[in-house]
Design an enzyme around this catalytic site. Structure first.
Site, PDB file in Angstrom:
ATOM      1  N   HIS A 186       0.878  -1.182   0.000  1.00 48.39           N
ATOM      2  CA  HIS A 186       0.000   0.000   0.000  1.00 48.39           C
ATOM      3  C   HIS A 186       0.914   1.231   0.000  1.00 48.39           C
ATOM      4  CE1 HIS A 186      -3.471   2.407   0.570  1.00 48.39           C
ATOM      5  NE2 HIS A 186      -3.820   2.091   1.809  1.00 48.39           N
TER       6      HIS A 186
ATOM      7  N   HIS B 224      -2.470  -2.330  -9.744  1.00 47.61           N
ATOM      8  CA  HIS B 224      -3.433  -1.725  -8.829  1.00 47.61           C
ATOM      9  C   HIS B 224      -4.684  -2.578  -8.814  1.00 47.61           C
ATOM     10  CE1 HIS B 224      -5.905   1.309  -6.859  1.00 47.61           C
ATOM     11  NE2 HIS B 224      -4.762   1.846  -6.485  1.00 47.61           N
TER      12      HIS B 224
ATOM     13  N   ASP C 116       2.730   5.430  -6.812  1.00 48.25           N
ATOM     14  CA  ASP C 116       3.992   5.305  -6.070  1.00 48.25           C
ATOM     15  C   ASP C 116       5.210   5.165  -6.969  1.00 48.25           C
ATOM     16  OD1 ASP C 116       2.930   5.439  -3.485  1.00 48.25           O
ATOM     17  OD2 ASP C 116       2.209   3.382  -3.662  1.00 48.25           O
TER      18      ASP C 116
END
Ligand code: CMC
Length: 430
Positions: A267, A306, A362
């Site tokens: 995460h 994702h 990210d």
């Protein structure tokens, strides 16, 4: 067209009509499907909530196939271009963009809550010098609950508003103090003349100067990154916020739980892992070998994939543009070339194409953070600060939703049937 689903239970031959509302059936409606009167009734089994909506929400909309993200209906691209983090936080929390007076009042209230009790410095002092900043943040946010006893009045709107000011105001202060502790630097107090991100940079990087002046490009870049990270509907940490909050605990404890969920490498900890991965790859020519290892099952390409996006993460696109602006000031991060090469090769590779794996938020954020002078283990903390507004918005929505109750999933028990206790002397070696 009838908005219902007819199912036939082949065990009994009986048919049932289940209502469809907003593209979903109610799992509770399955309970009428039984083989006998004393049967518990049919459940749905959905590990990791792959296809289960746990709530209705009016906050954030994602279309994962099209790569669309909107807060309260506003496209993320427009907010990143035109809004500020605090204005966006207001939008998430209260549903509408603020008027000028509302914004001034909101900014004022968040700003006057940036200071933390002096004792909290003692908690931070107690951590080892090389403690992970996210571990320290999770613990100190939880500790805030011991200072604000009024936070337990979760059904008092005024109290919720106060805790929201406090949490959004104090998160950057806690984060900066935690960072300075790892560096052995004296804590720098909030400067309320500065913007939210300008003050955060001040608390992080102020040295002996009387007044810290943030670089406006870096201040804005961080603000945009905060907008992009502010909410993302029912992800792991938001689910933790709602689930823990559903027990009616105070919001500091619930935010600590959400931040703990964010800490994990799958995460919010992924940004940290991306940097470690890029550093380990080291040079562009070693990218094909690395991709081969990922395809062979030796680890993941961090910052890719994702649960919801099966297309380019719209946040990653914006971040790539922000990176260019930041590098104008800081100089180019050499890891960018490795990241670009990874993206190029992965997006042409069948393994990634077939699984619809694209760069997520990210993948590029860590490269910017590193160029701005943040150590790698502070990256997840930079995610937790802006996500606090999303968590608080989702928490409030959950509390005021009359359909919500304490979160308590069912299970399918596959363990041993009843058996009798065996004394220790009679137990056989396994
Ligand atoms: N690298 C290589 N293979 C991958 C990756 C990856 N990053 N992500 C997924 N896969 C493969 C996975 O092995 C599986 O393959 P197969 O079908 O052969 O078993 C397939 O793609 C489907 O993946 P999944 O694990 O079932 O997907 P998920 O929805 O459960 O997981 C994820 C989503 C984000 C946890 C996962 O993609 C992942 O671990 N990515 C790397 C960590 C990361 O970047 N996390 C940040 C997420 S975005 C920020 C945030 O919201 O926190």
């Amino acid at each position: 067209m009838k908005n219902s689903l007819t199912v036939t239970d082949n065990r009994t031959g009986k048919s049932y009509e289940l209502a469809i509302q907003n593209g979903a059936i109610r799992a509770g409606d399955l309970r009428q499907i039984k083989v006998a009167e004393d049967d518990f009734g049919l459940m749905s089994y959905d590990p990791a909530f792959m296809n289960t909506a746990s709530c209705t929400s009016r906050i954030t909309f994602i279309d994962g196939d099209k790569g669309i993200l909107r807060y309260r209906g506003y496209p993320i691209e427009e907010l990143a271009e035109k809004s500020t983090y605090l204005e966006t936080a207001y939008l998430l929390l209260y549903g509408e963009l603020p008027t000028k007076a509302e914004l001034e009042d909101w900014v004022y209230n968040v700003t006057i809550h940036t200071i933390i009790h002096e004792n909290i410095k003692k908690f931070i002092d107690g951590f080892h010098y090389d403690a992970h900043p996210m571990g320290m943040l999770v613990s100190t946010v939880a500790a805030l609950s011991t200072y604000y006893r009024d936070a337990k009045s979760i059904f008092d709107g005024e109290s919720r508003r106060r805790q929201t000011y406090r949490l959004i105001g104090k998160m950057p202060t806690l984060a900066a103090f935690v960072y300075r502790h790892t560096r052995g630097m004296p804590y720098a107090y909030p400067d309320n003349d500065l913007s939210y991100t300008g003050n955060f940079l001040n608390m992080l990087f102020k040295m002996t100067e009387v007044k810290y002046q943030p670089d406006p490009i870096l201040e804005r870049a961080l603000d945009v990154l905060f907008i992009l990270h502010a909410d993302h509907e029912q992800n792991c940490s938001t689910n933790a916020m709602r689930s823990v909050g559903s027990s009616h605990v105070d919001p500091y404890s619930a935010v600590a739980a959400a931040a703990a969920a964010l800490y994990g490498p799958l995460h919010g900890g992924a940004n940290e892992e991306v940097l470690r991965m890029l550093t380990e790859i080291g040079t562009k020519d070693r990218v094909p070998e690395f991709i081969k290892r990922v395809k062979g099952g030796e680890g993941l390409l961090m910052g890719f994939g994702h649960r919801v996006y099966k297309n380019y993460d719209p946040r990653a696109k914006i971040i790539k543009r922000v990176a260019d602006q930041v590098f104008e000031v800081t100089g180019r991060n050499p890891l960018l070339d490795i990241a670009l090469e990874l993206e190029r090769i992965a997006l042409e590779d069948d393994y990634f194409i077939k699984r619809k794996l694209y760069p997520n938020v990210d993948f590029y954020s860590g490269i910017i953070y590193q160029a701005m002078g943040f150590p790698v283990d502070v990256f997840p903390v930079l995610f937790a600060i802006p996500r606090t507004s999303g968590w608080m918005a989702q928490w409030e929505e959950m509390l005021l939703d009359s359909e919500q109750k304490i979160a308590r999933p069912r299970q399918v028990y596959l363990g041993s049937p009843q058996r009798s206790y065996v004394g220790i002397d009679q137990r056989k070696a396994r």
